[in-house]
Design a protein around this motif. Structure first.
Motif, PDB file in Angstrom:
ATOM      1  N   PHE A 150       0.826  -1.204   0.000  1.00 37.21           N
ATOM      2  CA  PHE A 150       0.000   0.000   0.000  1.00 37.21           C
ATOM      3  C   PHE A 150       0.865   1.260   0.000  1.00 37.21           C
ATOM      4  CE2 PHE A 150      -4.587  -0.960   1.385  1.00 37.21           C
ATOM      5  CZ  PHE A 150      -4.610  -2.110   0.611  1.00 37.21           C
ATOM      6  N   MET A 151       1.861   1.288   0.877  1.00 38.23           N
ATOM      7  CA  MET A 151       2.677   2.498   0.988  1.00 38.23           C
ATOM      8  C   MET A 151       3.543   2.687  -0.253  1.00 38.23           C
ATOM      9  SD  MET A 151       1.393   3.641   3.633  1.00 38.23           S
ATOM     10  CE  MET A 151       2.310   5.175   3.551  1.00 38.23           C
ATOM     11  N   SER A 152       4.010   1.612  -0.847  1.00 40.07           N
ATOM     12  CA  SER A 152       4.789   1.713  -2.074  1.00 40.07           C
ATOM     13  C   SER A 152       3.963   2.348  -3.191  1.00 40.07           C
ATOM     14  CB  SER A 152       5.281   0.323  -2.497  1.00 40.07           C
ATOM     15  OG  SER A 152       5.971   0.381  -3.725  1.00 40.07           O
ATOM     16  N   LEU A 158       1.910   9.796  -5.319  1.00 38.86           N
ATOM     17  CA  LEU A 158       2.080  11.169  -4.819  1.00 38.86           C
ATOM     18  C   LEU A 158       3.568  11.476  -4.638  1.00 38.86           C
ATOM     19  CD1 LEU A 158      -0.788  11.085  -2.147  1.00 38.86           C
ATOM     20  CD2 LEU A 158      -0.894  12.092  -4.441  1.00 38.86           C
ATOM     21  N   PRO A 159       4.309  11.526  -5.730  1.00 40.06           N
ATOM     22  CA  PRO A 159       5.767  11.711  -5.629  1.00 40.06           C
ATOM     23  C   PRO A 159       6.189  13.076  -5.093  1.00 40.06           C
ATOM     24  CG  PRO A 159       5.049  11.892  -7.916  1.00 40.06           C
ATOM     25  CD  PRO A 159       3.866  11.420  -7.129  1.00 40.06           C
ATOM     26  N   ASP A 160       5.290  14.068  -5.137  1.00 43.94           N
ATOM     27  CA  ASP A 160       5.642  15.406  -4.642  1.00 43.94           C
ATOM     28  C   ASP A 160       5.497  15.528  -3.130  1.00 43.94           C
ATOM     29  OD1 ASP A 160       6.163  16.233  -7.237  1.00 43.94           O
ATOM     30  OD2 ASP A 160       4.129  16.984  -7.564  1.00 43.94           O
ATOM     31  N   HIS A 161       4.966  14.515  -2.512  1.00 43.30           N
ATOM     32  CA  HIS A 161       4.790  14.527  -1.061  1.00 43.30           C
ATOM     33  C   HIS A 161       5.972  13.824  -0.384  1.00 43.30           C
ATOM     34  CE1 HIS A 161       0.756  15.370  -2.441  1.00 43.30           C
ATOM     35  NE2 HIS A 161       0.317  15.553  -1.214  1.00 43.30           N
ATOM     36  N   GLU A 162       6.381  14.350   0.753  1.00 47.54           N
ATOM     37  CA  GLU A 162       7.399  13.674   1.549  1.00 47.54           C
ATOM     38  C   GLU A 162       6.850  12.335   2.049  1.00 47.54           C
ATOM     39  OE1 GLU A 162      10.474  14.502   2.148  1.00 47.54           O
ATOM     40  OE2 GLU A 162      10.434  16.474   1.160  1.00 47.54           O
ATOM     41  N   LYS A 163       7.698  11.326   2.032  1.00 52.11           N
ATOM     42  CA  LYS A 163       7.246  10.010   2.494  1.00 52.11           C
ATOM     43  C   LYS A 163       6.789  10.050   3.954  1.00 52.11           C
ATOM     44  CE  LYS A 163       9.875   7.115  -0.717  1.00 52.11           C
ATOM     45  NZ  LYS A 163      10.885   6.029  -0.861  1.00 52.11           N
ATOM     46  N   ALA A 164       7.495  10.808   4.769  1.00 55.77           N
ATOM     47  CA  ALA A 164       7.129  10.917   6.183  1.00 55.77           C
ATOM     48  C   ALA A 164       5.736  11.523   6.333  1.00 55.77           C
ATOM     49  CB  ALA A 164       8.150  11.752   6.937  1.00 55.77           C
ATOM     50  N   ALA A 165       5.418  12.511   5.471  1.00 59.81           N
ATOM     51  CA  ALA A 165       4.095  13.135   5.525  1.00 59.81           C
ATOM     52  C   ALA A 165       3.018  12.148   5.101  1.00 59.81           C
ATOM     53  CB  ALA A 165       4.063  14.370   4.629  1.00 59.81           C
ATOM     54  N   LEU A 166       3.299  11.352   4.083  1.00 58.91           N
ATOM     55  CA  LEU A 166       2.327  10.346   3.639  1.00 58.91           C
ATOM     56  C   LEU A 166       2.143   9.262   4.696  1.00 58.91           C
ATOM     57  CD1 LEU A 166       3.252   9.912  -0.133  1.00 58.91           C
ATOM     58  CD2 LEU A 166       1.297  11.130   0.850  1.00 58.91           C
ATOM     59  N   ASP A 167       3.223   8.890   5.354  1.00 62.66           N
ATOM     60  CA  ASP A 167       3.120   7.913   6.448  1.00 62.66           C
ATOM     61  C   ASP A 167       2.167   8.428   7.523  1.00 62.66           C
ATOM     62  OD1 ASP A 167       4.924   6.275   5.168  1.00 62.66           O
ATOM     63  OD2 ASP A 167       6.645   6.913   6.383  1.00 62.66           O
ATOM     64  N   ALA A 209      -9.562  10.089   1.470  1.00 62.50           N
ATOM     65  CA  ALA A 209      -8.763  10.134   0.239  1.00 62.50           C
ATOM     66  C   ALA A 209      -8.384  11.567  -0.102  1.00 62.50           C
ATOM     67  CB  ALA A 209      -9.540   9.497  -0.909  1.00 62.50           C
ATOM     68  N   ALA A 210      -9.333  12.488   0.055  1.00 62.31           N
ATOM     69  CA  ALA A 210      -9.055  13.897  -0.233  1.00 62.31           C
ATOM     70  C   ALA A 210      -7.986  14.444   0.707  1.00 62.31           C
ATOM     71  CB  ALA A 210     -10.339  14.716  -0.109  1.00 62.31           C
ATOM     72  N   GLY A 211      -8.028  14.036   1.951  1.00 65.81           N
ATOM     73  CA  GLY A 211      -7.032  14.492   2.918  1.00 65.81           C
ATOM     74  C   GLY A 211      -5.639  13.990   2.581  1.00 65.81           C
ATOM     75  N   ILE A 212      -5.532  12.744   2.180  1.00 64.54           N
ATOM     76  CA  ILE A 212      -4.224  12.184   1.821  1.00 64.54           C
ATOM     77  C   ILE A 212      -3.665  12.862   0.578  1.00 64.54           C
ATOM     78  CG2 ILE A 212      -3.064  10.108   0.965  1.00 64.54           C
ATOM     79  CD1 ILE A 212      -4.866   8.470   2.802  1.00 64.54           C
ATOM     80  N   GLU A 213      -4.533  13.160  -0.370  1.00 61.09           N
ATOM     81  CA  GLU A 213      -4.096  13.742  -1.638  1.00 61.09           C
ATOM     82  C   GLU A 213      -3.879  15.249  -1.568  1.00 61.09           C
ATOM     83  OE1 GLU A 213      -5.783  11.377  -5.347  1.00 61.09           O
ATOM     84  OE2 GLU A 213      -7.405  12.028  -4.016  1.00 61.09           O
ATOM     85  N   SER A 214      -4.330  15.885  -0.507  1.00 55.10           N
ATOM     86  CA  SER A 214      -4.226  17.352  -0.439  1.00 55.10           C
ATOM     87  C   SER A 214      -2.774  17.804  -0.581  1.00 55.10           C
ATOM     88  CB  SER A 214      -4.804  17.866   0.880  1.00 55.10           C
ATOM     89  OG  SER A 214      -4.073  17.363   1.980  1.00 55.10           O
ATOM     90  N   ALA A 215      -2.607  19.028  -1.071  1.00 57.06           N
ATOM     91  CA  ALA A 215      -1.277  19.541  -1.374  1.00 57.06           C
ATOM     92  C   ALA A 215      -0.375  19.499  -0.150  1.00 57.06           C
ATOM     93  CB  ALA A 215      -1.379  20.976  -1.896  1.00 57.06           C
ATOM     94  N   PRO A 216       0.884  19.136  -0.345  1.00 57.62           N
ATOM     95  CA  PRO A 216       1.813  19.113   0.787  1.00 57.62           C
ATOM     96  C   PRO A 216       2.041  20.507   1.337  1.00 57.62           C
ATOM     97  CG  PRO A 216       2.999  18.827  -1.288  1.00 57.62           C
ATOM     98  CD  PRO A 216       1.533  18.744  -1.608  1.00 57.62           C
ATOM     99  N   GLN A 217       2.257  20.581   2.640  1.00 57.35           N
ATOM    100  CA  GLN A 217       2.491  21.882   3.287  1.00 57.35           C
ATOM    101  C   GLN A 217       3.843  22.442   2.855  1.00 57.35           C
ATOM    102  OE1 GLN A 217       0.416  23.668   5.629  1.00 57.35           O
ATOM    103  NE2 GLN A 217       1.898  25.208   5.002  1.00 57.35           N
ATOM    104  N   GLN A 218       3.837  23.675   2.446  1.00 57.42           N
ATOM    105  CA  GLN A 218       5.072  24.340   2.040  1.00 57.42           C
ATOM    106  C   GLN A 218       5.372  25.483   3.003  1.00 57.42           C
ATOM    107  OE1 GLN A 218       6.992  23.293  -0.407  1.00 57.42           O
ATOM    108  NE2 GLN A 218       5.596  21.695  -1.130  1.00 57.42           N
TER     109      GLN A 218
END
Length: 230
Positions: A150-152, A158-167, A209-218
């Motif tokens: 799943f995580m892979s 979502l390659p633009d998101h940090e892995k730690a943030a997705l975790d 799903a929308a929360g996971i996909e939301s834009a990463p915090q910059q």
């Protein structure tokens, strides 16, 4: 002297009785842990509720409290894993790569399947997460290969998101799902009016799903990071 057939029959009856005792203890433990708390429920009370005179039966079948907890998780994990495997296989058969929404749906639906069992597993999971402060010890509820898979997929989607943030977002999704489904099941059990199950699940899936996909915090140099909880 009993012949071989008689001895085997005795063993079968003994094994059957032991299996029934084990199932009764599991069901009572699951309910009492969910309602009263894991740390607050004495093993002797579970044994008495299960029709045993003392907690020797619990020690015989499960060893100790931790062994009993693992047994509850293991007993239900097969149901969830079967649903996840079937749903993922169905996606692959269609020839369509899984999307974030599919991953969330797979997890949510696999847990919602426990509605049909009529037990207290979802409430037990919710209580466990609160008391233990997380998922340590619940590894058996989701296989390591499923988590890795799943995580892979999530990292690739979502390659633009940090892995730690997705975790962390996936952890939030799992926790919210457990507590939402537990609340819904207990409300229904207590006779309170609830939304139709399919509406609850669709709302939960779409929201997560929308929360996971939301834009990463910059952050910029002038931004102040949010305070650390606690």
């Amino acid at each position: 002297m009993k012949h071989g057939g008689g001895l085997r029959a005795d063993r079968d009856r003994s094994n059957s009785k032991g299996s029934l005792t084990r199932q009764i203890i599991l069901a009572k433990a699951e309910q009492m842990f969910a309602e009263q708390g894991i740390a607050a429920t004495p093993l002797r009370d579970i044994a008495l509720a299960a029709g045993q005179k003392n907690n020797v039966a619990i020690q015989y079948h499960f060893g100790d409290r931790e062994g009993l907890l693992r047994a509850i998780i293991s007993y239900h994990a097969a149901t969830s894993e079967k649903v996840r495997a079937e749903m993922m296989a169905d996606l692959l058969i269609r020839g369509r790569p899984p999307q974030v929404h599919d991953l969330v749906r797979t997890f949510v639906v696999s847990l919602a399947r426990h509605f049909d069992e009529g037990g207290y597993y979802l409430a037990f999971l919710a209580r466990y997460i609160v008391e233990r402060g997380g998922y340590s010890g619940l590894e058996g509820s989701v296989s390591a290969s499923t988590i890795t898979s799943f995580m892979s997929i999530l990292y690739q989607l979502l390659p633009d998101h940090e892995k730690a943030a997705l975790d962390e977002r996936w952890m939030i999704m799992m926790t919210t799902t457990v507590h939402t489904l537990s609340r819904y099941q207990m409300a229904a059990r207590n006779g309170r009016k609830t939304a139709p199950t399919h509406e609850l699940l669709e709302n939960l899936i779409n929201f997560m799903a929308a929360g996971i996909e939301s834009a990463p915090q910059q952050y910029t140099a002038n931004d102040t990071p949010p305070p650390t909880p606690g």
